[in-house]
Scaffold this active site. Structure first.
Site, short mmCIF file in Angstrom:
data_model
loop_
_atom_site.label_atom_id
_atom_site.label_comp_id
_atom_site.label_asym_id
_atom_site.label_seq_id
_atom_site.Cartn_x
_atom_site.Cartn_y
_atom_site.Cartn_z
N LYS A 1 2.45 117.94 -31.96
CA LYS A 1 1.59 118.90 -32.66
C LYS A 1 0.14 118.47 -32.50
O LYS A 1 -0.16 117.26 -32.50
CB LYS A 1 2.00 118.91 -34.14
CG LYS A 1 1.28 119.91 -35.01
CD LYS A 1 1.85 119.85 -36.44
CE LYS A 1 1.19 120.85 -37.38
NZ LYS A 1 1.76 120.80 -38.75
N SER B 1 3.31 125.26 -40.55
CA SER B 1 2.23 125.26 -39.60
C SER B 1 2.61 124.70 -38.23
O SER B 1 1.88 124.92 -37.25
CB SER B 1 1.06 124.43 -40.16
OG SER B 1 1.46 123.08 -40.31
N SER C 1 5.97 122.45 -43.45
CA SER C 1 5.57 122.78 -42.08
C SER C 1 6.46 122.24 -40.96
O SER C 1 6.25 122.61 -39.80
CB SER C 1 4.15 122.31 -41.82
OG SER C 1 3.25 123.21 -42.37
N1 GLN Z 1 2.57 126.47 -45.56
C1 GLN Z 1 2.10 125.45 -46.42
C2 GLN Z 1 0.59 125.53 -46.49
O1 GLN Z 1 0.07 126.45 -45.99
C3 GLN Z 1 2.56 124.10 -45.93
C4 GLN Z 1 1.80 123.64 -44.77
C5 GLN Z 1 2.24 122.29 -44.27
O2 GLN Z 1 3.30 121.79 -44.62
N2 GLN Z 1 1.36 121.67 -43.50
O3 GLN Z 1 -0.06 124.69 -47.02
#
Ligand code: GLN
Length: 493
Positions: free
Chosen positions: A80, A155, A179
């Site tokens: 990532k 994400s 994420s």
């Molecule tokens: N979707 C969640 C957020 O927007 C989690 C994101 C993540 O785990 N990095 O914060």
């Protein structure tokens, strides 16, 4: 089967027998990227020459019999865009880092390389890991390999899509509120969020430091066990990494039974608070069927209560934004990446940050600054910290009677691109089942448990384990996977 479709354990066996070379394995991934990534856009970039040089070095080691102690020798793994890889670009899905190139490796990257992996490629993500659909990337959306009109989750959407589309054998992502698990569920692969402190965060660009963990995306549970075994452990460069020995996770999959894995007698908790109104009927029936499978495998199902579940999303969006507002203060146009000049430093900061950050990141910085500001700190941030303790205590109490907890990973299968991008609250609610795990600091895994019918989209099952209980979690997940086989279905690319 093409080489790029194989799992880590299948490939390392073939590589060790010298039936295939690391170069051939990598080439087959590069070919697949060439074939499908125009459609999926999982990769932001990849340095094929560097990857081929790593593959040749792996082949040299293999010919010298160097696989002992290198469980990933010759295996291509992509990362990532939030993890530092020396001499490679690092953008966090944002424009603000400009042409930044990492001067060093994240600890996990060093560990993967020491285990023989070919670490290559930058995978797309929501900007600074804020999002659930990868639509917040400054470099365009990633598409779901099962249906390119749909989001891959986020994400770490690039990581999930790349593994699901067989562009790479395994990938790394980060999980702050879901994420890893949410995109793994929506793309039909296995995603593991380790216990807070299990894996070093050194070289992971921070979003919310008390919640972030790095974890693997793989094609099956055994591969997740192998990856975690390599990635885990104490690191003097991350004071939140815990000095606990790393178990042999792959060995835990077989347990003590000579016939293979068993989960007979283990107790699995079903939290009544997770059967919410917005749960899609097909997701619910896939999870119900998984519960039956667990019973057939000899586990005992127990109804449990996690009474503070309702507060998780609100608590998360106070703590995560507060920490993000502090962490992202460093992107000021002075030290890193992009700069928009101004008449004085304040104008320089504000022009740089105004031009460099996208809308969602700005929204979070504003929210986080507000909840930390004097007069509001006690009402929001301090109170959220207290509720966080209550949420963690709910889990610790549950683990006095159960070995793991079963939930859906997401309330619905992958939604359409654009469907929720104008409605932040709806987007936030897509993480309703994954967020508590980060607040509680425990471990969680998502694995495929079925498909919706029309269109055919993957459904994910989430298992949540005790702090540092990854071995049991993987054992349970592995037993389920062997009993079902959903993980071996491939998207129609
Ligand atoms: N979707 C969640 C957020 O927007 C989690 C994101 C993540 O785990 N990095 O914060």
């Amino acid at each position: 089967m093409q080489l790029n479709q194989l799992t880590i354990s299948e490939l390392t066996a073939k590589l060790a027998r010298r039936e295939v070379s690391a170069r051939e394995v990598l080439q087959s991934c590069l070919d697949q990227i060439g074939r499908v990534d125009g459609k999926i856009h999982a990769f932001l970039s990849h340095d094929a020459d560097d990857a081929l040089a790593q593959a040749d070095a792996a082949d040299k080691l293999l010919s010298e019999g160097g696989s002992a102690g290198r469980p990933l020798l010759g295996v291509p793994v992509a990362v990532k865009d939030v993890l530092a890889v020396k001499d490679q670009p690092l953008n966090c899905g944002s424009k603000i880092l400009g042409q930044f190139v990492s001067p060093y490796n994240a600890t996990v990257v060093d560990k993967l390389k020491a285990a023989g992996a070919i670490v290559f490629g930058r995978l797309n993500m929501d900007e600074f890991a804020m999002g659930s659909s990868t639509e917040n990337s400054a470099f365009g959306v990633t598409r779901n390999p099962w249906d390119p009109t749909r989001i891959p989750g986020g994400s770490s959407g690039g990581s999930a899509a790349a593994v699901a589309a067989d562009e790479v054998i395994a990938a790394l992502g980060s999980d702050t509120g879901g994420s890893i698990r949410q995109p793994a569920a929506l793309c039909g692969c296995v995603g593991l969020k380790p216990t807070y402190g299990r894996v070093s965060r050194y070289g992971l660009v921070a979003f919310a430091s008390s919640l972030d963990q790095i974890g693997p995306f793989t094609k099956n549970v055994r591969d997740a066990a192998t990856m975690l075994g390599v990635m885990g452990g104490h690191d003097p460069r991350d004071s939140t990494s815990v000095p606990q020995p790393v178990p042999d996770y792959a060995a835990a999959l077989t347990g003590s039974s000579p016939d293979g894995p068993t989960i007979k007698g283990l107790k699995l908790g079903l939290p009544k608070e997770y059967l919410i109104g917005g749960l899609d009927a097909e997701v619910k029936s896939a999870v119900d069927a998984a519960v039956k499978t667990f019973q057939e495998l000899g586990a005992e199902i127990v109804e449990i209560s996690l009474p503070h579940t309702d507060y998780a999303v609100a608590t998360y969006y106070i703590i995560a934004t507060a920490e993000a507002s502090a962490n992202l203060a460093r992107f000021d146009g002075i030290r890193y990446g992009r700069r928009v000049d101004g008449a004085d430093p304040v104008e320089l900061y504000s022009k740089t940050r105004g031009a460099g950050f996208g809308d969602e990141v700005k929204r979070r910085i504003i929210l986080g600054t507000y909840v930390l500001s004097s007069g509001y700190y006690d009402a929001y941030y301090l109170r959220a910290q207290k509720v966080r303790t209550l949420i963690r205590n709910d889990f610790l109490k549950a683990y006095e009677t159960v070995d793991a907890i079963i939930t859906p990973t997401t309330p619905t299968a992958a939604f359409k691109i654009g469907e929720k991008s104008d409605d932040p609250l709806q987007m936030y609610l897509s993480d309703i089942f994954t967020i508590s795990c980060n607040l509680a600091g425990i471990c969680g895994i998502s694995l495929p448990c079925g498909f919706t019918k029309n269109p055919k989209l993957p459904i994910g099952l989430q298992l949540l384990g005790r702090p540092f209980g990854e071995a049991t979690l993987l054992q349970i997940a592995h037993a389920y996977e062997r009993g079902t086989g959903w993980h071996s279905e491939k998207p129609p690319l």
